[in-house]
Design a protein around this motif. Structure first.
Motif, PDB file in Angstrom:
ATOM      1  N   ALA A   1       0.816  -1.219   0.000  1.00  0.00           N
ATOM      2  CA  ALA A   1       0.000   0.000   0.000  1.00  0.00           C
ATOM      3  C   ALA A   1       0.849   1.268   0.000  1.00  0.00           C
ATOM      4  O   ALA A   1       0.403   2.316  -0.469  1.00  0.00           O
ATOM      5  CB  ALA A   1      -0.947  -0.001   1.194  1.00  0.00           C
ATOM      6  N   PHE A   2       2.103   1.179   0.508  1.00  0.00           N
ATOM      7  CA  PHE A   2       2.963   2.368   0.496  1.00  0.00           C
ATOM      8  C   PHE A   2       3.291   2.821  -0.918  1.00  0.00           C
ATOM      9  O   PHE A   2       3.672   3.975  -1.157  1.00  0.00           O
ATOM     10  CB  PHE A   2       4.245   2.121   1.304  1.00  0.00           C
ATOM     11  N   LEU A   3       3.130   1.904  -1.913  1.00  0.00           N
ATOM     12  CA  LEU A   3       3.353   2.277  -3.303  1.00  0.00           C
ATOM     13  C   LEU A   3       2.126   2.919  -3.935  1.00  0.00           C
ATOM     14  O   LEU A   3       2.204   3.451  -5.043  1.00  0.00           O
ATOM     15  CB  LEU A   3       3.747   1.037  -4.125  1.00  0.00           C
ATOM     16  N   GLY A   4       0.989   2.866  -3.247  1.00  0.00           N
ATOM     17  CA  GLY A   4      -0.228   3.415  -3.803  1.00  0.00           C
ATOM     18  C   GLY A   4      -0.165   4.903  -4.095  1.00  0.00           C
ATOM     19  O   GLY A   4      -0.476   5.342  -5.215  1.00  0.00           O
ATOM     20  N   PRO A   5       0.219   5.749  -3.116  1.00  0.00           N
ATOM     21  CA  PRO A   5       0.248   7.197  -3.359  1.00  0.00           C
ATOM     22  C   PRO A   5       1.124   7.625  -4.543  1.00  0.00           C
ATOM     23  O   PRO A   5       0.670   8.431  -5.367  1.00  0.00           O
ATOM     24  CB  PRO A   5       0.751   7.756  -2.022  1.00  0.00           C
ATOM     25  N   PRO A   6       2.359   7.120  -4.680  1.00  0.00           N
ATOM     26  CA  PRO A   6       3.128   7.551  -5.857  1.00  0.00           C
ATOM     27  C   PRO A   6       2.539   7.059  -7.172  1.00  0.00           C
ATOM     28  O   PRO A   6       2.666   7.725  -8.209  1.00  0.00           O
ATOM     29  CB  PRO A   6       4.529   6.968  -5.616  1.00  0.00           C
ATOM     30  N   GLN A   7       1.872   5.892  -7.159  1.00  0.00           N
ATOM     31  CA  GLN A   7       1.279   5.375  -8.395  1.00  0.00           C
ATOM     32  C   GLN A   7       0.147   6.280  -8.874  1.00  0.00           C
ATOM     33  O   GLN A   7       0.143   6.747 -10.019  1.00  0.00           O
ATOM     34  CB  GLN A   7       0.746   3.953  -8.156  1.00  0.00           C
ATOM     35  N   ILE A   8      -0.820   6.551  -8.000  1.00  0.00           N
ATOM     36  CA  ILE A   8      -1.970   7.343  -8.426  1.00  0.00           C
ATOM     37  C   ILE A   8      -1.579   8.802  -8.646  1.00  0.00           C
ATOM     38  O   ILE A   8      -2.069   9.448  -9.575  1.00  0.00           O
ATOM     39  CB  ILE A   8      -3.143   7.208  -7.419  1.00  0.00           C
ATOM     40  N   THR A   9      -0.670   9.328  -7.805  1.00  0.00           N
ATOM     41  CA  THR A   9      -0.252  10.726  -7.975  1.00  0.00           C
ATOM     42  C   THR A   9       0.449  10.933  -9.308  1.00  0.00           C
ATOM     43  O   THR A   9       0.186  11.916 -10.017  1.00  0.00           O
ATOM     44  CB  THR A   9       0.672  11.156  -6.823  1.00  0.00           C
ATOM     45  N   ALA A  10       1.342  10.010  -9.680  1.00  0.00           N
ATOM     46  CA  ALA A  10       2.065  10.144 -10.948  1.00  0.00           C
ATOM     47  C   ALA A  10       1.110  10.072 -12.133  1.00  0.00           C
ATOM     48  O   ALA A  10       1.258  10.813 -13.112  1.00  0.00           O
ATOM     49  CB  ALA A  10       3.130   9.062 -11.055  1.00  0.00           C
TER      50      ALA A  10
END
Length: 417
Positions: free
Chosen positions: A55-64
């Motif tokens: 889940a820690f990879l979620g924010p950079p994925q959707i933000t990018a």
């Protein structure tokens, strides 16, 4: 034997000739659409971990992805039409939920799917997505096996294969002077594939792999692999893991392995790793070094931070951005939002023979002038091969020390050495 991409492009051509669409004939907002611009919207779906072990990879994925869409819209949209809000779906690190989420995106008739984040989640969903003739592009899938899946030519990735990552890891370990190495990895396709590549490269460099053990990532204790390592007394330990690797690290440290003997992969590239391993002694991870696909692009990082000031994890964000932008440029090149039309252009927009360009607006204008383009991604040169893999990548060598998490160096590597 013909490559899967060649087979896929043959299928795409047949679909174009027959006038078929992938997901219906609703006039083009969905996966099929009609050829040509015509004011049709291009809708992106993003399959990413809102919950689960990554889940820690979620924010950079959707933000990018959102950042890329904003820049596309600032330039006038895809084929002159503004891109609507991204359709989000949670893969949650669970095969069943990931496939349910993929089915929802297909039902929404998106024109492309960005994701999944983890290679295993893509293994669980690609048949659903690419089987519907929807282009899927991941910015963080690294499993070597994904180069050979039967995807009809619709799957791409901008993150390098573990076949390349494992070479960089082996050289990092050898350059640090280690000659007797233990490898501990997740007991799945990702872990085993990375471990096998790492062992082969270490041995080619003259090092000896004394232990190569896998573990069940769902286990609650990792005594078996820790005992195998401590009993062999290697001078370095390579750990191929996701979030559960924090517990493996804790047990390895308790067994007497020193931090400067530990080398980890991108699944543990988290500034808060010390707190996760030992909240009472976060500095216990000091000395650990890791290797992760990355991008040496401060301008992009600054822009992404301005877009979302709360973002504090950036891993794979450049690669996700490049997935969105490359797909948008392929649609421009094909003059169509239909995946069955624009899929053939994805390899073409990053060919070395084209004119180099570094943004959607710049590349789109070159295409409008009838030029071939070579999109230079924010993560580096992509140059898709016939399997939809990038042929070159940037890696960061990261480290935990007295100043916390830091990047020691960026290194460029390509599949031909």
């Amino acid at each position: 034997m013909a490559s899967k991409k060649v087979l896929g492009l043959t299928a795409a051509t047949a679909a174009l000739v027959l006038g078929l669409t992938a997901c219906g004939s609703d006039g083009g907002e969905g996966g099929g659409g009609d050829a040509g611009g015509g004011g049709e919207e291009f809708t992106f779906g993003v399959l990413y971990p809102q919950t689960g072990s990554l889940a820690f990879l979620g924010p950079p994925q959707i933000t990018a992805a959102q950042y890329a869409v904003q820049e596309i819209n600032d330039a006038g949209g895809i084929l002159g039409t503004e891109v609507p809000d991204i359709v989000e779906a949670d893969e949650a690190g669970d095969n069943a939920q990931a496939n349910e989420a993929a089915n929802a995106l297909v039902a929404d008739e998106v024109n492309a799917v960005i994701g999944a984040a983890a290679s295993g989640m893509t293994q669980a969903t690609y048949d659903t997505i690419t089987g519907a003739e929807i282009v899927q592009c991941s910015g963080s899938n690294t499993a070597a096996e994904l180069s050979e899946i039967e995807d009809g030519g619709y799957y791409f990735r901008t993150a390098p294969s573990d076949a390349l990552s494992s070479i960089v890891m082996a050289r990092t370990i050898a350059d640090a002077g280690h000659q007797n190495v233990a490898i501990v990895s997740r007991g799945d396709d990702y872990g085993r594939g990375y471990a096998d590549g790492l062992q082969a490269e270490l041995e080619s460099l003259g090092a000896q792999v004394t232990v190569n053990e896998t573990y069940d990532p769902e286990a609650t204790t990792f005594d078996s692999v820790v005992n195998a390592v401590s009993g062999d007394e290697p001078d370095a330990v390579a750990l191929i893991a996701f979030e559960e690797g924090a517990q493996v690290i804790a047990q390895l440290l308790e067994s007497g392995v020193a931090g400067d003997q530990l080398f980890i992969t991108d699944g543990l590239n988290d500034a808060a790793l010390g707190e996760t391993v030992n909240a009472d002694d976060p500095d216990s991870v000091n000395g650990i070094t890791g290797v992760a696909p990355s991008a040496d692009n401060p301008e992009f990082t600054e822009g992404l931070t301005s877009f979302n000031e709360e973002l504090d994890v950036f891993q794979f964000a450049p690669q996700v951005y490049d997935c969105v932008t490359a797909i948008a440029l392929a649609a421009e090149a094909a003059d169509s939002v239909a995946p069955s039309d624009y899929v053939a252009e994805l390899p073409n927009i990053s060919r070395p023979e084209g004119t180099e360009c570094g943004s959607f607006a710049e590349c789109r204008d070159l295409l409008a002038d009838g030029e071939e383009i070579n999109y230079q991604g924010v993560s580096g040169n992509i140059d898709f091969d016939d399997n939809g893999d990038p042929t070159a990548a940037t890696f960061e060598i990261f480290h935990f020390g007295d100043d916390g998490h830091e990047i020691l160096a960026y290194e460029e590597h390509s599949v031909d050495g």
